[in-house]
Scaffold this motif. Structure first.
Motif, PDB file in Angstrom:
ATOM      1  N   MET A   1      25.355   5.732 -65.968  1.00 51.29           N
ATOM      2  CA  MET A   1      24.599   6.790 -65.294  1.00 51.29           C
ATOM      3  C   MET A   1      24.383   7.920 -66.301  1.00 51.29           C
ATOM      4  SD  MET A   1      26.676   6.690 -61.658  1.00 51.29           S
ATOM      5  CE  MET A   1      25.559   7.819 -60.764  1.00 51.29           C
ATOM      6  N   ALA A   2      23.176   8.011 -66.831  1.00 49.16           N
ATOM      7  CA  ALA A   2      22.850   9.007 -67.859  1.00 49.16           C
ATOM      8  C   ALA A   2      22.288  10.249 -67.177  1.00 49.16           C
ATOM      9  CB  ALA A   2      21.837   8.417 -68.841  1.00 49.16           C
TER      10      ALA A   2
ATOM     11  N   ASP B   1      21.723  -4.069 -72.415  1.00 46.39           N
ATOM     12  CA  ASP B   1      20.860  -5.157 -71.962  1.00 46.39           C
ATOM     13  C   ASP B   1      19.572  -4.655 -71.318  1.00 46.39           C
ATOM     14  OD1 ASP B   1      22.966  -6.958 -72.703  1.00 46.39           O
ATOM     15  OD2 ASP B   1      24.000  -6.358 -70.874  1.00 46.39           O
ATOM     16  N   VAL B   2      19.669  -3.562 -70.573  1.00 48.41           N
ATOM     17  CA  VAL B   2      18.492  -3.000 -69.903  1.00 48.41           C
ATOM     18  C   VAL B   2      18.547  -1.481 -69.974  1.00 48.41           C
ATOM     19  CG1 VAL B   2      17.194  -2.815 -67.739  1.00 48.41           C
ATOM     20  CG2 VAL B   2      18.346  -4.959 -68.305  1.00 48.41           C
ATOM     21  N   LEU B   3      17.406  -0.865 -70.264  1.00 46.49           N
ATOM     22  CA  LEU B   3      17.263   0.593 -70.228  1.00 46.49           C
ATOM     23  C   LEU B   3      16.203   0.943 -69.197  1.00 46.49           C
ATOM     24  CD1 LEU B   3      17.614   3.521 -71.253  1.00 46.49           C
ATOM     25  CD2 LEU B   3      15.947   2.986 -73.062  1.00 46.49           C
ATOM     26  N   VAL B   4      16.567   1.825 -68.252  1.00 45.14           N
ATOM     27  CA  VAL B   4      15.634   2.281 -67.220  1.00 45.14           C
ATOM     28  C   VAL B   4      15.359   3.766 -67.429  1.00 45.14           C
ATOM     29  CG1 VAL B   4      15.201   2.555 -64.755  1.00 45.14           C
ATOM     30  CG2 VAL B   4      16.485   0.572 -65.575  1.00 45.14           C
TER      31      VAL B   4
ATOM     32  N   LEU C   1      15.793   7.895 -56.582  1.00 50.26           N
ATOM     33  CA  LEU C   1      15.552   6.516 -56.993  1.00 50.26           C
ATOM     34  C   LEU C   1      16.616   6.009 -57.955  1.00 50.26           C
ATOM     35  CD1 LEU C   1      13.769   3.971 -57.120  1.00 50.26           C
ATOM     36  CD2 LEU C   1      12.393   5.128 -58.880  1.00 50.26           C
ATOM     37  N   GLY C   2      17.024   6.839 -58.911  1.00 48.73           N
ATOM     38  CA  GLY C   2      18.012   6.420 -59.898  1.00 48.73           C
ATOM     39  C   GLY C   2      19.346   6.061 -59.261  1.00 48.73           C
ATOM     40  N   LEU C   3      19.808   6.892 -58.326  1.00 54.20           N
ATOM     41  CA  LEU C   3      21.078   6.633 -57.656  1.00 54.20           C
ATOM     42  C   LEU C   3      20.982   5.383 -56.782  1.00 54.20           C
ATOM     43  CD1 LEU C   3      23.968   7.457 -56.927  1.00 54.20           C
ATOM     44  CD2 LEU C   3      23.011   8.941 -55.140  1.00 54.20           C
ATOM     45  N   ALA C   4      19.880   5.245 -56.050  1.00 56.85           N
ATOM     46  CA  ALA C   4      19.697   4.075 -55.186  1.00 56.85           C
ATOM     47  C   ALA C   4      19.675   2.788 -56.002  1.00 56.85           C
ATOM     48  CB  ALA C   4      18.405   4.220 -54.388  1.00 56.85           C
ATOM     49  N   THR C   5      19.077   2.847 -57.189  1.00 59.33           N
ATOM     50  CA  THR C   5      19.033   1.672 -58.069  1.00 59.33           C
ATOM     51  C   THR C   5      20.408   1.364 -58.625  1.00 59.33           C
ATOM     52  OG1 THR C   5      16.766   2.255 -58.688  1.00 59.33           O
ATOM     53  CG2 THR C   5      17.907   0.670 -60.087  1.00 59.33           C
ATOM     54  N   ALA C   6      21.124   2.404 -59.046  1.00 60.38           N
ATOM     55  CA  ALA C   6      22.482   2.222 -59.559  1.00 60.38           C
ATOM     56  C   ALA C   6      23.365   1.567 -58.507  1.00 60.38           C
ATOM     57  CB  ALA C   6      23.070   3.567 -59.984  1.00 60.38           C
ATOM     58  N   LYS C   7      23.264   2.025 -57.284  1.00 61.99           N
ATOM     59  CA  LYS C   7      24.047   1.473 -56.170  1.00 61.99           C
ATOM     60  C   LYS C   7      23.695   0.009 -55.942  1.00 61.99           C
ATOM     61  CE  LYS C   7      24.940   2.184 -51.197  1.00 61.99           C
ATOM     62  NZ  LYS C   7      24.362   0.933 -50.655  1.00 61.99           N
ATOM     63  N   ALA C   8      22.392  -0.296 -55.893  1.00 60.12           N
ATOM     64  CA  ALA C   8      21.949  -1.668 -55.634  1.00 60.12           C
ATOM     65  C   ALA C   8      22.460  -2.628 -56.705  1.00 60.12           C
ATOM     66  CB  ALA C   8      20.423  -1.718 -55.555  1.00 60.12           C
ATOM     67  N   LEU C   9      22.447  -2.203 -57.960  1.00 58.98           N
ATOM     68  CA  LEU C   9      22.896  -3.065 -59.051  1.00 58.98           C
ATOM     69  C   LEU C   9      24.419  -3.184 -59.074  1.00 58.98           C
ATOM     70  CD1 LEU C   9      20.469  -1.863 -61.847  1.00 58.98           C
ATOM     71  CD2 LEU C   9      20.459  -4.113 -60.754  1.00 58.98           C
ATOM     72  N   ALA C  10      25.106  -2.071 -58.866  1.00 65.47           N
ATOM     73  CA  ALA C  10      26.577  -2.081 -58.902  1.00 65.47           C
ATOM     74  C   ALA C  10      27.142  -2.957 -57.793  1.00 65.47           C
ATOM     75  CB  ALA C  10      27.115  -0.659 -58.786  1.00 65.47           C
ATOM     76  N   GLU C  11      26.498  -2.956 -56.639  1.00 63.46           N
ATOM     77  CA  GLU C  11      26.995  -3.731 -55.492  1.00 63.46           C
ATOM     78  C   GLU C  11      26.973  -5.235 -55.742  1.00 63.46           C
ATOM     79  OE1 GLU C  11      26.083  -0.864 -51.629  1.00 63.46           O
ATOM     80  OE2 GLU C  11      24.644  -2.424 -52.192  1.00 63.46           O
TER      81      GLU C  11
ATOM     82  N   VAL D   1      23.407  -1.755 -67.943  1.00 62.15           N
ATOM     83  CA  VAL D   1      22.119  -1.094 -67.755  1.00 62.15           C
ATOM     84  C   VAL D   1      22.310   0.417 -67.817  1.00 62.15           C
ATOM     85  CG1 VAL D   1      22.412  -1.284 -65.230  1.00 62.15           C
ATOM     86  CG2 VAL D   1      20.155  -0.746 -66.184  1.00 62.15           C
ATOM     87  N   VAL D   2      21.484   1.076 -68.599  1.00 59.14           N
ATOM     88  CA  VAL D   2      21.461   2.538 -68.654  1.00 59.14           C
ATOM     89  C   VAL D   2      20.336   3.026 -67.752  1.00 59.14           C
ATOM     90  CG1 VAL D   2      20.966   4.549 -70.102  1.00 59.14           C
ATOM     91  CG2 VAL D   2      22.414   2.714 -70.986  1.00 59.14           C
ATOM     92  N   ILE D   3      20.657   3.932 -66.826  1.00 62.85           N
ATOM     93  CA  ILE D   3      19.652   4.502 -65.925  1.00 62.85           C
ATOM     94  C   ILE D   3      19.667   6.012 -66.077  1.00 62.85           C
ATOM     95  CG2 ILE D   3      18.850   4.720 -63.543  1.00 62.85           C
ATOM     96  CD1 ILE D   3      20.368   2.175 -62.862  1.00 62.85           C
ATOM     97  N   THR D   4      18.551   6.584 -66.489  1.00 62.62           N
ATOM     98  CA  THR D   4      18.471   8.041 -66.591  1.00 62.62           C
ATOM     99  C   THR D   4      18.195   8.620 -65.205  1.00 62.62           C
ATOM    100  OG1 THR D   4      16.089   8.135 -67.057  1.00 62.62           O
ATOM    101  CG2 THR D   4      17.569   7.821 -68.934  1.00 62.62           C
ATOM    102  N   GLY D   5      18.723   9.824 -64.976  1.00 60.63           N
ATOM    103  CA  GLY D   5      18.509  10.471 -63.681  1.00 60.63           C
ATOM    104  C   GLY D   5      19.146   9.695 -62.547  1.00 60.63           C
ATOM    105  N   ALA D   6      20.351   9.163 -62.770  1.00 60.24           N
ATOM    106  CA  ALA D   6      20.985   8.280 -61.777  1.00 60.24           C
ATOM    107  C   ALA D   6      21.858   9.023 -60.768  1.00 60.24           C
ATOM    108  CB  ALA D   6      21.825   7.225 -62.494  1.00 60.24           C
ATOM    109  N   SER D   7      21.811  10.343 -60.767  1.00 67.05           N
ATOM    110  CA  SER D   7      22.682  11.095 -59.856  1.00 67.05           C
ATOM    111  C   SER D   7      22.023  11.389 -58.511  1.00 67.05           C
ATOM    112  CB  SER D   7      23.120  12.414 -60.508  1.00 67.05           C
ATOM    113  OG  SER D   7      21.997  13.230 -60.779  1.00 67.05           O
ATOM    114  N   SER D   8      20.763  10.999 -58.341  1.00 69.54           N
ATOM    115  CA  SER D   8      20.084  11.247 -57.062  1.00 69.54           C
ATOM    116  C   SER D   8      18.843  10.373 -56.963  1.00 69.54           C
ATOM    117  CB  SER D   8      19.680  12.728 -56.943  1.00 69.54           C
ATOM    118  OG  SER D   8      18.734  13.068 -57.948  1.00 69.54           O
TER     119      SER D   8
END
Length: 392
Positions: free
Chosen positions: A109-110, A159-162, A91-101, A82-89
């Motif tokens: 993290m784009a 597979d997924v672009l956010v 909503l993006g970071l929280a989503t990245a964490k939830a999926l990675a876990e 999954v590609v997530i833009t703005g993943a360094s803080s």
């Protein structure tokens, strides 16, 4: 032992292999004309017995069609990408964490700031095997194209672009602009994401993942059929004259509707574009690709860095106001889990949907405002955006 080894191979391979052995025995000079017919008969009989034994062994060890289906199914058990833009803080970071876990996703993290993203990932406990950081500045179309090229060279499937990153400048008195000269809020939030999504659509279509999705984060503030959406200045795209002119503030206005610049309205207008774009993607591509196209409003994340440009008094009062007055407050962690649901939950595969959550944190299909669901306006936004980003 040879028979056991043969039985471990697929039955079709074992038979052809055994057939070759039979042929070599027949043709060998060691068993020429000097052999008696009886010896030949014995050899033939022994070969037949071996073949029968192999067949019997293969029947015992090979599972029929179920085994074949299981082998094919293993293709889908790989980690999703999954590609997530703005993943360094936020909503993006929280989503990245939830999926990675979950251990089921590899997160790209784009982000604009590589070091910030690396520190952020480590700060929330993401392990290195579950994420990769790639540079992306949505304020530069060249950077978007470079990101697409870098991602493809990585060899990973998509597979997924956010599309999550956003710029919000509510107190700005004058517009600022992207590298190509577009007003920054619309340039980043809409046009940068539009080029990114269009460019990566084929990559998603080629994925063998069971559920491919393109998700564009919306906002209640751009939805004028809500109380929050009616707080001035209200979103309104008008006749799109500013967008058609390039939003550069030179030969046209920097606002989509052609009006005077307003930082808060520019953000809300960009969110209307996001939601219109999601629906147009759905109409144009869902049936042919099977990709799920969706938008969402995960709730009011009153503490997010999105409000960092707002006045200090607002930043101080807004969180308790949302917690105790409107009851609409949602933590970054909870919002991240909600967006992660839209990424991966098997029950949220319906395309063309704008997802929201009720007070019990249950998801439901929300209704968009008249403008945010205007089919003709969506088509026009799409066609103008194609021209602005160089796709038409």
């Amino acid at each position: 032992m040879a028979l056991q080894a043969a039985a471990l191979l697929p039955s079709t391979f074992s038979f052809s292999k055994e057939g070759k052995v039979g042929a070599s025995l027949k043709d060998s000079s060691l068993f020429g004309k000097s052999l008696s017919d009886q010896i030949k008969s014995d050899i033939s009989s022994s070969s037949l017995k071996i073949k029968r034994a192999v067949r019997a062994e293969a029947v015992i060890t090979a599972t029929p069609a179920v085994n074949r289906a299981t082998a094919e199914g293993k293709k889908t058990l790989r980690k999703g990408t999954v590609v997530i833009t703005g993943a360094s803080s936020g909503l993006g970071l929280a989503t990245a964490k939830a999926l990675a876990e979950t251990g089921k996703w590899h997160v790209i993290m784009a982000c604009r700031d590589f070091l910030k993203a690396e520190r952020a990932a480590k700060s929330v406990g993401m392990t290195k095997e579950n994420y990769t950081i790639m540079h992306l500045d949505l304020g530069s179309l060249d950077s978007v194209r470079q990101f697409v090229d870098t991602f493809r060279r990585s060899g990973r499937p998509l597979d997924v672009l956010v599309c999550n990153a956003a710029v919000y400048l509510p107190t700005a008195k004058e517009p600022t602009f992207t590298a190509e000269g577009f007003e920054l809020s619309v340039g980043v939030n809409h046009l940068g994401h539009f080029l990114l999504a269009r460019s990566l659509l084929d990559d998603m279509n080629q994925s063998d993942y069971p559920s491919k999705r393109l998700i564009i984060v919306g906002s209640i503030t751009g939805n004028t059929n809500t109380l929050a959406g009616n707080v001035p200045p209200k979103a309104s795209l008008g006749d799109l004259r500013g967008l058609a002119g390039g939003l550069n503030g030179l030969n046209t206005a920097s606002m989509i509707d052609g009006g005077d610049f307003d930082g808060a309205k520019a953000y809300k207008d960009s969110k209307v574009c996001n939601m219109l774009t999601m629906q147009e993607f759905h109409r144009r591509y869902h049936e042919d690709t099977g990709i799920t196209f969706a938008s969402l409003y995960p709730g009011c994340i009153a503490t997010t860095g999105l409000f960092r440009e707002h006045i200090p008094l607002f930043r101080f009062l807004f969180p308790p106001f949302q917690k105790y007055v409107t009851k609409g407050f949602v933590s970054e962690e909870e919002a991240g889990k909600r967006l992660a649901q839209v990424v991966s939950d098997p029950s949220l595969t319906k395309s063309g949907v704008y997802w929201s959550w009720n007070k019990d944190s249950a998801s439901f299909e929300n209704q968009l405002s008249q403008e945010a669901s205007d089919v003709e306006k969506a088509r026009k936004v799409w066609e103008i955006s194609e021209k602005l980003v160089g796709l038409a």
